[in-house]
Scaffold this motif. Structure first.
Motif, PDB file in Angstrom:
ATOM      1  N   ILE A  57      12.916 -21.431 -11.696  1.00  0.00           N
ATOM      2  CA  ILE A  57      13.149 -22.592 -11.668  1.00  0.00           C
ATOM      3  C   ILE A  57      12.297 -23.750 -12.327  1.00  0.00           C
ATOM      4  O   ILE A  57      12.676 -24.585 -13.009  1.00  0.00           O
ATOM      5  CB  ILE A  57      13.343 -22.981 -10.105  1.00  0.00           C
ATOM      6  N   ASP A  58      11.161 -22.949 -12.416  1.00  0.00           N
ATOM      7  CA  ASP A  58      10.071 -23.919 -12.937  1.00  0.00           C
ATOM      8  C   ASP A  58      10.512 -24.302 -14.573  1.00  0.00           C
ATOM      9  O   ASP A  58      10.364 -25.206 -15.127  1.00  0.00           O
ATOM     10  CB  ASP A  58       8.794 -23.378 -13.159  1.00  0.00           C
ATOM     11  N   LYS A  68      11.575 -30.110  -9.860  1.00  0.00           N
ATOM     12  CA  LYS A  68      11.908 -29.190  -9.074  1.00  0.00           C
ATOM     13  C   LYS A  68      13.078 -29.706  -7.901  1.00  0.00           C
ATOM     14  O   LYS A  68      13.744 -28.982  -7.402  1.00  0.00           O
ATOM     15  CB  LYS A  68      11.158 -28.147  -8.661  1.00  0.00           C
ATOM     16  N   ARG A  69      12.343 -30.683  -7.343  1.00  0.00           N
ATOM     17  CA  ARG A  69      13.015 -31.442  -6.134  1.00  0.00           C
ATOM     18  C   ARG A  69      14.308 -31.798  -6.398  1.00  0.00           C
ATOM     19  O   ARG A  69      15.373 -31.908  -5.620  1.00  0.00           O
ATOM     20  CB  ARG A  69      12.185 -32.498  -5.557  1.00  0.00           C
ATOM     21  N   ILE A  71      16.512 -30.319  -8.602  1.00  0.00           N
ATOM     22  CA  ILE A  71      17.407 -29.333  -8.761  1.00  0.00           C
ATOM     23  C   ILE A  71      17.591 -28.822  -7.532  1.00  0.00           C
ATOM     24  O   ILE A  71      18.691 -28.443  -7.296  1.00  0.00           O
ATOM     25  CB  ILE A  71      16.725 -28.318  -9.739  1.00  0.00           C
ATOM     26  N   TYR A  72      16.627 -28.473  -6.718  1.00  0.00           N
ATOM     27  CA  TYR A  72      16.999 -28.142  -5.339  1.00  0.00           C
ATOM     28  C   TYR A  72      17.798 -28.854  -4.296  1.00  0.00           C
ATOM     29  O   TYR A  72      18.474 -28.463  -3.490  1.00  0.00           O
ATOM     30  CB  TYR A  72      15.546 -27.641  -4.571  1.00  0.00           C
ATOM     31  N   ARG A  74      20.283 -30.390  -5.694  1.00  0.00           N
ATOM     32  CA  ARG A  74      21.876 -29.944  -5.834  1.00  0.00           C
ATOM     33  C   ARG A  74      22.100 -28.777  -5.744  1.00  0.00           C
ATOM     34  O   ARG A  74      23.350 -28.171  -5.698  1.00  0.00           O
ATOM     35  CB  ARG A  74      21.903 -30.468  -7.341  1.00  0.00           C
ATOM     36  N   PHE A  75      21.135 -27.742  -6.049  1.00  0.00           N
ATOM     37  CA  PHE A  75      21.495 -26.350  -5.781  1.00  0.00           C
ATOM     38  C   PHE A  75      20.436 -25.652  -4.889  1.00  0.00           C
ATOM     39  O   PHE A  75      19.111 -25.733  -4.952  1.00  0.00           O
ATOM     40  CB  PHE A  75      21.478 -25.454  -7.256  1.00  0.00           C
ATOM     41  N   ARG A  76      21.051 -24.854  -4.044  1.00  0.00           N
ATOM     42  CA  ARG A  76      20.316 -24.100  -2.876  1.00  0.00           C
ATOM     43  C   ARG A  76      19.244 -23.261  -3.587  1.00  0.00           C
ATOM     44  O   ARG A  76      17.956 -23.434  -2.935  1.00  0.00           O
ATOM     45  CB  ARG A  76      21.078 -23.517  -2.019  1.00  0.00           C
ATOM     46  N   ASP A  77      19.357 -22.524  -4.431  1.00  0.00           N
ATOM     47  CA  ASP A  77      18.324 -21.525  -5.077  1.00  0.00           C
ATOM     48  C   ASP A  77      19.105 -21.112  -6.450  1.00  0.00           C
ATOM     49  O   ASP A  77      20.026 -21.713  -6.855  1.00  0.00           O
ATOM     50  CB  ASP A  77      17.990 -20.306  -4.087  1.00  0.00           C
ATOM     51  N   LYS A  78      18.099 -20.256  -6.899  1.00  0.00           N
ATOM     52  CA  LYS A  78      18.587 -19.733  -8.424  1.00  0.00           C
ATOM     53  C   LYS A  78      19.869 -19.151  -8.328  1.00  0.00           C
ATOM     54  O   LYS A  78      20.606 -19.187  -9.262  1.00  0.00           O
ATOM     55  CB  LYS A  78      17.184 -18.971  -8.932  1.00  0.00           C
ATOM     56  N   LEU A  81      22.581 -21.759  -8.534  1.00  0.00           N
ATOM     57  CA  LEU A  81      22.413 -22.509  -9.877  1.00  0.00           C
ATOM     58  C   LEU A  81      22.980 -21.314 -10.818  1.00  0.00           C
ATOM     59  O   LEU A  81      23.965 -21.960 -11.656  1.00  0.00           O
ATOM     60  CB  LEU A  81      21.079 -22.814 -10.426  1.00  0.00           C
TER      61      LEU A  81
END
Length: 240
Positions: A57-58, A68-69, A71-72, A74-78, A81
């Motif tokens: 994610i980084d 990262k905040r 992304i998280y 919108r998407f629970r985890d990798k 995504l």
């Protein structure tokens, strides 16, 4: 009234302060779609380069020029995504296909023109790479693999129905039983299974996709000739 109870009036917020507040929170609604697309495009590039396990994610956040905040949020985890990237890039691309006006004096030539365009369009290196990645991760994402397979088949069948209906409505071929409304979905699926699926399977295993380009037109011409001959011979129930 004592001085301890007095409150100092709050100074009006400046334009700069309001802008900081906007940047710190969620983006305006009109920009949310652009942020989502930027994250998904960046994730697509990183997944293709690193694979699912190697992607982070980084790195995706850096590539997307996003936090990262964000992304998280919108998407629970990798995993979520990756699921969205695969779903968007494989399924939505099918619905986006637009064929140029077909060329040719005969229905065989017009079908060959459209089918060749479809195959050349499908063999985009990133699109094939993502399909390979989704297949490689099927053990980790069994539901995703099954869902993408079913939906891709359904969407491509709808595309085939549209193309065949458009191409045959002004030709005597369109009057044959195979092109009756109740039979057209099966006919479209058989057309794609003859024309597209064999070359798609080869593309998934071919390192250099350009090596397939010289073979596409000849393969399509042979497949179309076989398909049209079968349709003219007669429609047999139960082929689906």
């Amino acid at each position: 009234m004592t001085t301890s109870t007095l409150k100092t009036p709050r100074a009006p917020r400046t334009t700069a302060a309001r802008q900081v507040e906007v940047r710190a929170g969620r983006p305006p609604k009109e920009l949310a779609g652009e942020v989502d697309a930027r994250i998904l495009d960046a994730a697509r590039r990183v997944f293709l380069q690193r694979g699912f396990e190697g992607a982070s994610i980084d790195e995706i956040a850096e590539a997307a020029r996003s936090g990262k905040r964000t992304i998280y949020a919108r998407f629970r985890d990798k995993r979520a995504l990756f699921t969205e990237v695969v779903t968007r890039d494989i399924l939505s691309r099918i619905a986006e296909f637009k064929a140029d006006p077909p060329v040719g004096a005969t229905i065989e030539e017009r079908l060959t023109s459209v089918a060749s365009t479809l195959l050349h369009w499908s063999f985009d290196a990133d699109r094939i790479g993502l399909m390979r990645l989704a297949i490689a991760e099927a053990h980790r994402f069994p539901d995703l693999a099954a869902t993408v397979n079913r939906r891709a088949r359904a969407l491509s069948t709808e595309l085939g129905i549209h193309l065949l209906r458009e191409l045959t409505q002004s030709d005597e071929l369109g009057k044959l039983p195979a092109f009756a409304p109740e039979h057209l979905p099966t006919t479209a699926r058989l057309f794609l299974d003859i024309i597209a699926v064999p070359m798609l399977l080869r593309a998934l295993f071919e390192v250099d996709l350009k090596a397939l380009d010289p073979e596409i037109d000849e393969h399509v011409a042979r497949g179309v000739a076989f398909f049209v001959a079968a349709c003219r011979t007669g429609y047999r129930r139960g082929t689906d």
